[in-house]
Scaffold this active site. Structure first.
Site, mmCIF file in Angstrom:
data_model
loop_
_atom_site.group_PDB
_atom_site.id
_atom_site.type_symbol
_atom_site.label_atom_id
_atom_site.label_comp_id
_atom_site.label_asym_id
_atom_site.label_seq_id
_atom_site.Cartn_x
_atom_site.Cartn_y
_atom_site.Cartn_z
ATOM 1 N N CYS A 237 29.936 -28.908 9.789
ATOM 2 C CA CYS A 237 30.846 -28.091 8.960
ATOM 3 C C CYS A 237 30.796 -26.606 9.258
ATOM 4 O O CYS A 237 31.793 -25.919 9.295
ATOM 5 C CB CYS A 237 30.485 -28.163 7.484
ATOM 6 N N VAL B 240 33.876 -24.096 9.703
ATOM 7 C CA VAL B 240 34.341 -23.163 8.676
ATOM 8 C C VAL B 240 34.468 -21.753 9.235
ATOM 9 O O VAL B 240 35.425 -21.032 8.950
ATOM 10 C CB VAL B 240 33.416 -23.190 7.444
#
Lengths: 175, 470
Positions: B116, B120
């Site tokens: 992630c 991001v």
């Protein structure tokens, strides 16, 4: 109350392997898990608390039910509670989702406490998990305890220490 | 309410309704994240180092999870991004990581996926890899396929798909030559690696030449001979490159191969199709007939006799499964296969639950359920978790739960046995070494399910009913 930074927490003046008592031990490299994992495995054996992981599915999906506790009482600690953050939660923020999640747990499970773990993604997008917990705390007698140990802070050891600080009731200012 | 009252209340229909209204919270998720699927896929290629760009904790989880399931070492590396990388970007981590991985572990390929954090902050993998090549960190022709696999989108089955697509696209580029006469098989996110061995055995019996795209069978079921091998097997890279010259490609799972099959349909110039796993007799027949059609090879007598043995097994044991009520949960392909098998045996699936299914899956499994009188009572739950499942088991009891190890608490509360199929299985040994597909798989499934029922009867019998004959 409070610490200046993570290095402060890692100081081990009483440790005979740390040859620089005024500084943190050298950070181990590789092979280790993250600060969130470290914090979670320390606190997870608290059996009558709910452990709510605020983040995408990775952090809870890969870790829940992974740790035992020789308790004949509550089994609540085994439940993998997560906000399962998705793309939209990242774009629009998910503090509301977290708030509702906490309220749901308080209402349905009546735990002795809720530990709310912040992970990398709320850490990066800058969600104020502590404020959400503080706000939730006002509406319940259940302690809602933020554990601010996103993985990118460092290694598992650091997470272990942060969890210990949380248990001692000290909040750690880490960012 | 005191504890006893709560314990009773959560078994009620009223609580179930409240439970199903829950939207913001997931309790006991039956899914993992994209990069886990991605490194599982990457491990099935020869000499390949699975490499995750992101925080190091993610990779620690995946390795630990996969090792617990397969009881084998699982090698994968992380770029170990920390606060500074989150602020300034992860380029330095990635380049240093490539250098270390390349120098220390001497791979033939590095397959990059992401967690992630890198997604991001928006790290541009393509430009980082180009930069690494320009700097001379990595030789210009060294294969580095990469896939974006954020955990906040989809699940492990999508991660598998994305990584496989990236590896195939990378290695087959410019390799189109004349047809090699081989058939490509994509096993999909299949935690029972013995299934790959079983497919190979059946194809060998038919005399079909094949390329398995991501063959993790020797990697995650490697022999113990006293030597550690970092890369104990996997699909050869030149075979992967040659897969573009195959006569056809079959994905043995539909939902964990969708993007890859699409790529193959668009760029390979041959037939690319995906089927549900050949679980059960009819589905295995269907698979073998497809192979026959695509390759022109006939079905050998040995396979016909094997089919006969599977039918005999089903006949011998049908009374233990027929009319029994089941709850099934897991990934869509595996759930579809198990439901198909149960219907064939006259078992009645009652609760079918998946966290990772789609609407298309729902539509297709409805057609399957409608096709059998045993599918009439089934209810389908897509995007639900194991706490929902627990409610269902309490309000509408069944005789058995089929799914992965995470189902054990719900099964215990409901007082029913759990037969473990799927991922992860942390609390039983060797199940991944037994195939669930093909005729051999039929025999295994019937054995596990019927014997588990008989064990239950024995355990629960009083002296008067404890019999030798069952």
């Amino acid at each position: 109350m409070g610490f200046a930074n993570t290095a402060e927490i890692l100081k081990e003046p009483a440790c005979n392997l740390n040859h620089q008592p005024d500084r943190a031990c050298e950070r181990p490299r590789g092979g280790e898990s993250c600060a969130f994992d470290g914090a979670f495995i320390v606190l997870n054996p608290i059996t009558d608390a709910a452990h709510l992981i605020h983040g995408p599915i990775a952090c809870c999906g890969n870790s829940y039910e992974g740790r035992g506790s020789l308790s004949s009482g509550s089994r609540l600690y085994r439940y993998g509670f997560t906000t399962d953050m998705t793309e939209m939660d990242i774009v629009y923020g998910s503090e509301g989702k977290l708030k509702e999640g906490i309220e749901y747990i308080v209402k349905r499970y009546e735990p002795s406490a809720i530990f709310v773990y912040s992970t990398c993604i709320p850490g990066i997008t800058g969600e104020d998990v502590e404020a959400v917990c503080k706000e939730a705390k006002k509406r319940t007698i259940v302690p809602v305890i933020p554990v601010i140990a996103p993985g990118f802070l460092g290694h598992k050891n650091l997470g272990n220490r942060l969890a210990g600080e949380v248990l001692l009731g000290r909040s750690c200012w880490i960012m | 309410m005191n504890c006893a009252e709560v314990a009773e209340y959560i078994n009620t229909k009223e609580y179930q309704e409240l439970n199903f209204k829950r939207e913001t919270l997931v309790i006991n998720p039956p899914k993992a994240c994209q990069p886990l699927g991605a490194i599982f896929c990457a491990s099935g290629f020869e000499g390949t180092l699975p490499f995750v760009h992101g925080s190091q904790g993610c990779v620690a989880y995946f390795r630990n999870n996969l090792s617990r399931h397969f009881r084998e070492p699982f090698s994968a590396v992380s770029t170990s991004m920390t606060e500074d990388a989150a602020v300034f970007g992860g380029m330095n981590n990635l380049i240093e990581g490539l250098q270390n991985g390349f120098t220390l572990y001497k791979p033939k390929m590095i397959a990059i996926s992401t967690s992630c954090m890198a997604e991001v902050i928006g790290d541009d993998l393509n430009s980082f890899v180009i930069k690494a090549r320009e700097l001379g960190t990595i030789p210009k022709d060294f294969p580095i396929p990469f896939a974006h696999t954020p955990s906040f989108v989809g699940s492990h089955i999508n991660g598998y798909d994305n990584m496989l697509k990236a590896i195939i696209a990378h290695l087959t580029q410019g390799k189109k030559e004349k047809k090699n006469g081989k058939i490509n098989i994509i096993p999909g996110f299949d935690p029972h690696v013995a299934n790959i061995r079983e497919i190979k055995r059946m194809l060998n019996l038919m005399g079909v030449e094949y390329i398995i795209l991501s063959d993790s069978s020797d990697v995650l079921d490697s022999p113990q001979n006293g030597n550690f091998e970092m890369y104990p097997g996997g699909t050869k890279l030149e075979d992967t490159a040659d897969s573009i010259n195959g006569v056809a490609t079959i994905g043995l799972q539909k939902f964990s191969t969708m993007q890859t099959i699409k790529l193959i349909q668009e760029s390979f110039g041959h037939e690319g199709l995906s089927i549900y796993p050949p679980l059960g007799i009819k589905a295995t027949d269907g698979f073998l007939m497809k192979i026959k059609r695509l390759t022109g090879r006939s079905i050998p007598e040995e396979l016909e006799r094997e089919r006969g043995r599977a039918v005999d097994t089903a006949t011998d044991a049908h009374q233990y499964i027929h009319g029994k009520r089941f709850a099934v949960f897991g990934d869509p392909d595996e759930v579809f296969g198990i439901v198909n098998f149960l219907l064939e045996m006259g078992g009645e699936p009652v609760h079918i639950l998946t966290a990772t299914g789609t609407k298309q899956f729902g539509d297709e499994i409805k057609v399957l359920l409608d096709s059998s009188p045993y599918g009439k009572q089934a209810n389908l739950y897509i995007g639900k978790d194991l706490w929902h499942l627990r409610s269902l088991l309490m309000t509408e009891p069944v005789d058995m739960l089929i799914g992965d190890s995470h189902g054990k608490w719900a099964a215990r509360d409901a007082g029913i046995p759990l037969v473990r199929i799927g991922y992860p299985i942390f609390d039983r040994v060797n199940l991944h070494r037994y195939p669930t597909i093909g005729y051999q798989g039929v025999i295994n499934l019937i054995t596990w399910i019927a014997n588990t029922f008989i064990d239950e009867v024995d355990r629960k019998s009083d002296d008067a009913h404890f019999e030798l004959l069952r």
